[in-house]
Motif scaffolding. Sequence first.
Motif, mmCIF file in Angstrom:
data_model
loop_
_atom_site.group_PDB
_atom_site.id
_atom_site.type_symbol
_atom_site.label_atom_id
_atom_site.label_comp_id
_atom_site.label_asym_id
_atom_site.label_seq_id
_atom_site.Cartn_x
_atom_site.Cartn_y
_atom_site.Cartn_z
ATOM 1 N N HIS A 58 13.927 55.834 57.857
ATOM 2 C CA HIS A 58 13.901 54.401 57.563
ATOM 3 C C HIS A 58 14.140 53.584 58.834
ATOM 4 O O HIS A 58 13.430 52.605 59.088
ATOM 5 C CB HIS A 58 14.974 54.084 56.518
ATOM 6 C CG HIS A 58 14.837 52.720 55.920
ATOM 7 N ND1 HIS A 58 13.909 52.424 54.954
ATOM 8 C CD2 HIS A 58 15.498 51.556 56.168
ATOM 9 C CE1 HIS A 58 14.007 51.157 54.615
ATOM 10 N NE2 HIS A 58 14.967 50.605 55.344
ATOM 11 N N MET A 59 15.111 53.975 59.635
ATOM 12 C CA MET A 59 15.387 53.236 60.862
ATOM 13 C C MET A 59 14.248 53.379 61.868
ATOM 14 O O MET A 59 13.943 52.444 62.618
ATOM 15 C CB MET A 59 16.714 53.709 61.470
ATOM 16 C CG MET A 59 17.931 53.233 60.707
ATOM 17 S SD MET A 59 19.494 53.672 61.511
ATOM 18 C CE MET A 59 19.625 55.397 61.048
ATOM 19 N N PHE A 60 13.601 54.536 61.869
ATOM 20 C CA PHE A 60 12.520 54.751 62.825
ATOM 21 C C PHE A 60 11.331 53.845 62.549
ATOM 22 O O PHE A 60 10.599 53.469 63.485
ATOM 23 C CB PHE A 60 12.075 56.221 62.805
ATOM 24 C CG PHE A 60 11.022 56.535 63.825
ATOM 25 C CD1 PHE A 60 11.344 56.621 65.169
ATOM 26 C CD2 PHE A 60 9.708 56.747 63.443
ATOM 27 C CE1 PHE A 60 10.374 56.902 66.121
ATOM 28 C CE2 PHE A 60 8.728 57.027 64.380
ATOM 29 C CZ PHE A 60 9.055 57.113 65.724
ATOM 30 N N TYR A 69 7.845 51.523 53.059
ATOM 31 C CA TYR A 69 7.325 51.612 54.414
ATOM 32 C C TYR A 69 6.899 53.054 54.679
ATOM 33 O O TYR A 69 7.570 53.994 54.235
ATOM 34 C CB TYR A 69 8.389 51.190 55.420
ATOM 35 C CG TYR A 69 8.975 49.833 55.140
ATOM 36 C CD1 TYR A 69 8.233 48.683 55.347
ATOM 37 C CD2 TYR A 69 10.275 49.706 54.645
ATOM 38 C CE1 TYR A 69 8.760 47.424 55.071
ATOM 39 C CE2 TYR A 69 10.816 48.458 54.368
ATOM 40 C CZ TYR A 69 10.056 47.324 54.585
ATOM 41 O OH TYR A 69 10.580 46.092 54.307
ATOM 42 N N PRO A 70 5.825 53.262 55.405
ATOM 43 C CA PRO A 70 5.357 54.642 55.652
ATOM 44 C C PRO A 70 6.314 55.396 56.575
ATOM 45 O O PRO A 70 6.484 55.032 57.732
ATOM 46 C CB PRO A 70 3.988 54.429 56.309
ATOM 47 C CG PRO A 70 4.060 53.061 56.925
ATOM 48 C CD PRO A 70 4.944 52.253 56.032
ATOM 49 N N TYR A 71 6.939 56.432 56.060
ATOM 50 C CA TYR A 71 7.853 57.242 56.842
ATOM 51 C C TYR A 71 7.094 58.313 57.621
ATOM 52 O O TYR A 71 6.040 58.790 57.189
ATOM 53 C CB TYR A 71 8.866 57.940 55.938
ATOM 54 C CG TYR A 71 9.929 57.050 55.341
ATOM 55 C CD1 TYR A 71 10.157 55.768 55.829
ATOM 56 C CD2 TYR A 71 10.720 57.497 54.285
ATOM 57 C CE1 TYR A 71 11.142 54.957 55.283
ATOM 58 C CE2 TYR A 71 11.709 56.691 53.738
ATOM 59 C CZ TYR A 71 11.905 55.427 54.228
ATOM 60 O OH TYR A 71 12.878 54.627 53.688
ATOM 61 N N ILE A 97 15.892 55.479 48.254
ATOM 62 C CA ILE A 97 15.061 56.173 49.238
ATOM 63 C C ILE A 97 15.496 55.821 50.656
ATOM 64 O O ILE A 97 15.594 56.689 51.532
ATOM 65 C CB ILE A 97 13.577 55.809 49.018
ATOM 66 C CG1 ILE A 97 13.090 56.377 47.685
ATOM 67 C CG2 ILE A 97 12.716 56.309 50.165
ATOM 68 C CD1 ILE A 97 11.705 55.900 47.268
ATOM 69 N N ALA A 98 15.780 54.536 50.900
ATOM 70 C CA ALA A 98 16.178 54.099 52.244
ATOM 71 C C ALA A 98 17.502 54.717 52.661
ATOM 72 O O ALA A 98 17.651 55.179 53.806
ATOM 73 C CB ALA A 98 16.277 52.576 52.280
ATOM 74 N N VAL A 99 18.472 54.754 51.770
ATOM 75 C CA VAL A 99 19.789 55.300 52.106
ATOM 76 C C VAL A 99 19.714 56.819 52.284
ATOM 77 O O VAL A 99 20.327 57.378 53.200
ATOM 78 C CB VAL A 99 20.818 54.921 51.018
ATOM 79 C CG1 VAL A 99 22.141 55.642 51.248
ATOM 80 C CG2 VAL A 99 21.043 53.413 51.012
ATOM 81 N N ALA A 100 18.962 57.487 51.421
ATOM 82 C CA ALA A 100 18.872 58.947 51.493
ATOM 83 C C ALA A 100 18.103 59.414 52.732
ATOM 84 O O ALA A 100 18.404 60.464 53.305
ATOM 85 C CB ALA A 100 18.228 59.500 50.233
ATOM 86 N N ASN A 101 17.109 58.639 53.146
ATOM 87 C CA ASN A 101 16.275 59.009 54.295
ATOM 88 C C ASN A 101 16.513 58.027 55.436
ATOM 89 O O ASN A 101 15.581 57.423 55.974
ATOM 90 C CB ASN A 101 14.804 59.011 53.886
ATOM 91 C CG ASN A 101 14.515 59.937 52.719
ATOM 92 O OD1 ASN A 101 14.459 61.151 52.856
ATOM 93 N ND2 ASN A 101 14.338 59.348 51.541
ATOM 94 N N GLY A 116 11.808 61.137 46.765
ATOM 95 C CA GLY A 116 10.934 59.957 46.769
ATOM 96 C C GLY A 116 10.462 59.557 48.153
ATOM 97 O O GLY A 116 9.937 58.454 48.326
ATOM 98 N N TRP A 117 10.637 60.439 49.139
ATOM 99 C CA TRP A 117 10.254 60.169 50.532
ATOM 100 C C TRP A 117 8.850 59.578 50.638
ATOM 101 O O TRP A 117 8.617 58.606 51.349
ATOM 102 C CB TRP A 117 10.357 61.470 51.307
ATOM 103 C CG TRP A 117 10.233 61.399 52.795
ATOM 104 C CD1 TRP A 117 11.245 61.270 53.692
ATOM 105 C CD2 TRP A 117 9.037 61.521 53.572
ATOM 106 N NE1 TRP A 117 10.758 61.286 54.991
ATOM 107 C CE2 TRP A 117 9.391 61.436 54.935
ATOM 108 C CE3 TRP A 117 7.680 61.675 53.250
ATOM 109 C CZ2 TRP A 117 8.462 61.514 55.967
ATOM 110 C CZ3 TRP A 117 6.745 61.745 54.278
ATOM 111 C CH2 TRP A 117 7.148 61.666 55.616
#
Length: 504
Positions: free
Chosen positions: A326-328, A251-253, A318-322, A245-246
């Motif tokens: 997400h932090m960036f 938020y745009p990754y 999605i946030a936890v997996a990526n 689901g990236w």
Amino acid sequence: MLIFGFRLPYWMHADQDLVLVYHGLLFGDGLPQEYFDHPGYGYFLVVDAWFQALHALGLLPIATLSALPPASDAAATAAAWQHLVEAGRALSIVLVALFAVVYATLVRSLVGDRRVALLAGIVMAFGVGLTAQGRQMRTDLLSAGLVVTALLLVLVAVRRPPGGKPVLLLGLAGLLAGLAMVTKVQAVFLALGIPVAALLFGQRFEHTDRARGSRSPWALAAVTALLAAAALVPALALVAEGIAGWGQALYPYKPVGGGLSGHYQGLVAGWILLGMAVVATVRRVPPAHAVTAAAAVLLGLALGLLALDLRYNAQNVIAVANFVEHMFVFTSWRHATALQGQEQVVGEGLLTLLLSGVGRTLAIRTIVLHPDNIPQTIIVEWFALAGAVALWRRGERLAAVQALFLLLVAWGLEALFSLRGFQRAYAAYTDPLAILSAAWVLARMPELLDRTRSRRAILGGVALVVVAAHAWPIIESRRLPNPATHCEWIPTYMPRVGPFPFCR
């Protein structure tokens, strides 16, 4: 600290207080989560349970969004939110107290000296990390408490002979680390250091033939492995779903770079497995116990990740997996100029920011080179450094390396967190490591507590930390901000409530 913080206006720390209260009310009404920055999921579950418990006891009139007074009634709205935020601050105080007590208890198990553990607990409670967290609501508090406790549980476990209790401690550590991640993904950095800490702090023990070859240990290993496998299958499916689901992230990754997007999660899993294998080999752990311990850790981690299914939302997964991407996102928002045009996470701009953070972290320790943002626990760090040097010089080199390792991890985390700015609240992750380093040194120098002069100096340092902890709350209470500055973002993060009285 409590006198100067608890009764402050509800809008004093609007970010995060209002957002986190709002989500506790959302969950109380069974409504879906709307805020995914941290992603905050674990904290929202706790806030919801806390509000419902206070409401059931008659201590909180409102515990759901639908029970809020109409926004047109300014007085009732202000009173309701004041009560709710104060209830949230009470939760923070409870969590701070619980964190400090658990920390001191585990430090005592680790160093074997109640005097050292008591001093560590006091400094921990009044360090900049927890004093900042205890006056407001923040997801960092719960996340840091969980992952630091996981670290201490592992350190206690690897210094005990193989048996049932260490396995339970390791399983609980895995669970807490998983829950820390779903609360705030920054916890991953400290969690990834746990295998190295286990290797450095672990002890070897002699084992009997019965412990090595009987059927009972292998039977337990088989049962634990089956339980771990049963939990890992759905947990890994969740992670795979999040990776897939990236492109649907709120938020745009941006890609990590080097083809690592979607693959670095496997490297993290491999790091965990490799760490457990190396620790078991170096400690000469019997094979059956090694399998049981590894399975317990994986079972705990899987259960922690499966907590995402309690109130499922794809954005949390999605946030936890990526977590890197997400932090960036939020780093790029804060450092838009420095990272302008950088189309992937790994790049020159990020490296420059990180090196700047390392330099500033080290400069802060000198006070002279960087007199701002000086933590009151800096005297603890100085003590740990001096103590490590003394241990090295008298031949206790492993203990010196262990103490220095904890300090270096703390400084490394601070440098990483500088990508989001040097925030006092982030010290909740780093203070425990610096304090543990000092406690590790002091436990190996008990003569410092036996001699009157050195004991007075140590107690004076602790007293200084306690007194300094009250300085910022007093200053803060005399510098009330203009709440209208929050009116721009509140409709975005809290769309289901009307305008606050200070926004009219």
